[in-house]
Design a protein around this motif. Sequence first.
Motif, PDB file in Angstrom:
ATOM      1  N   THR A 477       0.810  -1.222   0.000  1.00  0.00           N
ATOM      2  CA  THR A 477       0.000   0.000   0.000  1.00  0.00           C
ATOM      3  C   THR A 477       0.835   1.259   0.000  1.00  0.00           C
ATOM      4  N   SER A 478       2.174   1.106   0.145  1.00  0.00           N
ATOM      5  CA  SER A 478       3.052   2.283   0.165  1.00  0.00           C
ATOM      6  C   SER A 478       3.625   2.581  -1.214  1.00  0.00           C
ATOM      7  N   CYS A 479       4.228   1.552  -1.835  1.00  0.00           N
ATOM      8  CA  CYS A 479       4.836   1.771  -3.150  1.00  0.00           C
ATOM      9  C   CYS A 479       4.023   1.216  -4.289  1.00  0.00           C
ATOM     10  N   THR A 485       4.699  -6.247   1.595  1.00  0.00           N
ATOM     11  CA  THR A 485       3.685  -5.406   2.221  1.00  0.00           C
ATOM     12  C   THR A 485       4.314  -4.121   2.704  1.00  0.00           C
ATOM     13  N   LYS A 486       3.478  -3.267   3.275  1.00  0.00           N
ATOM     14  CA  LYS A 486       3.965  -1.987   3.767  1.00  0.00           C
ATOM     15  C   LYS A 486       4.964  -2.171   4.897  1.00  0.00           C
ATOM     16  N   ARG A 487       4.796  -3.208   5.698  1.00  0.00           N
ATOM     17  CA  ARG A 487       5.681  -3.428   6.841  1.00  0.00           C
ATOM     18  C   ARG A 487       7.082  -3.828   6.404  1.00  0.00           C
ATOM     19  N   THR A 488       7.204  -4.517   5.265  1.00  0.00           N
ATOM     20  CA  THR A 488       8.525  -4.951   4.767  1.00  0.00           C
ATOM     21  C   THR A 488       8.983  -4.149   3.565  1.00  0.00           C
ATOM     22  N   CYS A 489       8.347  -3.031   3.289  1.00  0.00           N
ATOM     23  CA  CYS A 489       8.689  -2.224   2.111  1.00  0.00           C
ATOM     24  C   CYS A 489      10.034  -1.522   2.348  1.00  0.00           C
ATOM     25  N   MET A 490      10.978  -1.625   1.408  1.00  0.00           N
ATOM     26  CA  MET A 490      12.301  -1.021   1.529  1.00  0.00           C
ATOM     27  C   MET A 490      12.228   0.491   1.406  1.00  0.00           C
ATOM     28  N   SER A 491      11.385   0.996   0.522  1.00  0.00           N
ATOM     29  CA  SER A 491      11.283   2.445   0.362  1.00  0.00           C
ATOM     30  C   SER A 491      10.737   3.098   1.628  1.00  0.00           C
TER      31      SER A 491
END
Length: 538
Positions: A477-479, A485-491
């Motif tokens: 939901t972030s990138c 997922t948003k919790r493991t998103c690198m950005s």
Amino acid sequence: MLRFTKRDLYNYVHSQRIAQLNDGDAAAAISYLEGKVNADMMTVARYTKTTGDQLGSLFWADGQMMADYQLFGDVLAFDATYRSNKYKKPLVVFSGSNHHKQTAIFGFALLQDEEVRTYRWMLLNMLDVMESKKPSVVVTDGDKAMRAAIADVLPSARHRKAVYANFDVAEFEEYWRTAVKSLGLMENSWVKSTYELRQSWATAYLRGTFCTSYKTTSRCEGINAFVKGFLKSTNSLLELVQSLDRVVKDYRNNELTGLDKIELFAAKLYTRAVFKEVRKQIKGVGSLLFLGKDSISTTSVYKFSSVGNRSRVRKVLYDPSEPKIECDCMMWNSEGIPCCHIFCVMKYEGLGEIPPGLILRRWCKDAKEWTASSTCDSLGHTSRLLRYGALCSSMSVVAKLASDDAADFFLARDALTSLARRLQLRRGNTVAQDERVREQDVVRDPAVTRTKGAPKRGREMGSSTNAVPGGKRRCCTSCGLPSHTKRTCMSQRETSQAGYPEGTSATIGDPSSGEPSGNRSGRSCSEVCLMIWVIFDM
């Protein structure tokens, strides 16, 4: 909003009552009674007129009353009641007891006065209408004029007032003398007159006289009290006669139907649940009004209406040569049980059983009992069952003996197999053919049925094993990229690390290992201290 008042309603009802009395109240009542002849040919009304052409006394009875009197008129009870009409004429109700020990009404009379001549006219007309049948016992009160008229018209009838003093004759005489003497009433005129009438009220003199359980005039008083529930002291003569018709119908509705034989026959024939419905129809006979009977060749057409709905007329066709009675209410056709109109025809025709054409076997107690059909020989079927049972008994003995030893088992099996083959050859080997057909008849699993509505997306109908799900893939939901997922998103992680001091990391675990930050198991002491320092520094 109503456009009339309560007074307008009363005025309208009064105008309708007056409209029925165009020729006078007495003429309207007599016309009403004479009009009942159209429905009941046996209805009789007789009356007298005074010197001024006014109504004097009036007596009337219908056909059912006459029939009841012929059956149960051996004991007659009557009494006068008052305040039943606006002319203050005494009303006399003739009654008796039927075979159910219930009250049966034999007729009514409105009297001009209570003189001996008036009672005499009433009794003479009653006997004339009832085909001169005289009662053996007459139960009345102690009115002198009534007693004199009974003694004149019915001299052979036993006049009974009430029953007191349950003694023998000798005991009664001794008790009476002792009581009168102890009270000093030897010269009392009332005591003397009462003693002279002792044969009409003392049990000692009435013992052995059949009176159908009439001991006092309490039943007459009960009838009078019941009648007054339908009458008012302001009633006109027409309203009085119409109200008494309702009284008679109410008594007849409460009376048992008289279809005792048919009811007993139905109780033995039908099951309990069906008999309850049939009994309701039998009881409904009491609420029917007989309108007439027509004959067409050998067929009789009966016409009935109900007390609650006189406008609806039911017709019943009855032919003695036919095993069935037909009614236009069609209840038998729809429910399989006779209706109350058919039972009423059975009553008039004197039938003791329900005709075979009106008995539906599925409602009978023996509905499950085996009955041989027209294409099956009953004797042959019974013989086959007997032979089958005998063979089963013999085979059970063979099975029990042969199962104890292996050698006996093989001997019995080979013998039975050989016997079965011989019997198959005698019958054309049909059993073996049937077995081969059953072996070749392979039944496979059914195909998936295409049901109504649109199928689920991503699934192919009829191929559940090779179906590949093709729904939406889960994205961050972030990138907006898949596979995380948003919790493991690198950005998201790089953005959050920009606000921490140099040399610190926003994640406690190793990012390259893919371990989530929420997993605190196995952390070193230095990592815990670093986490506490970061929290307090913020």
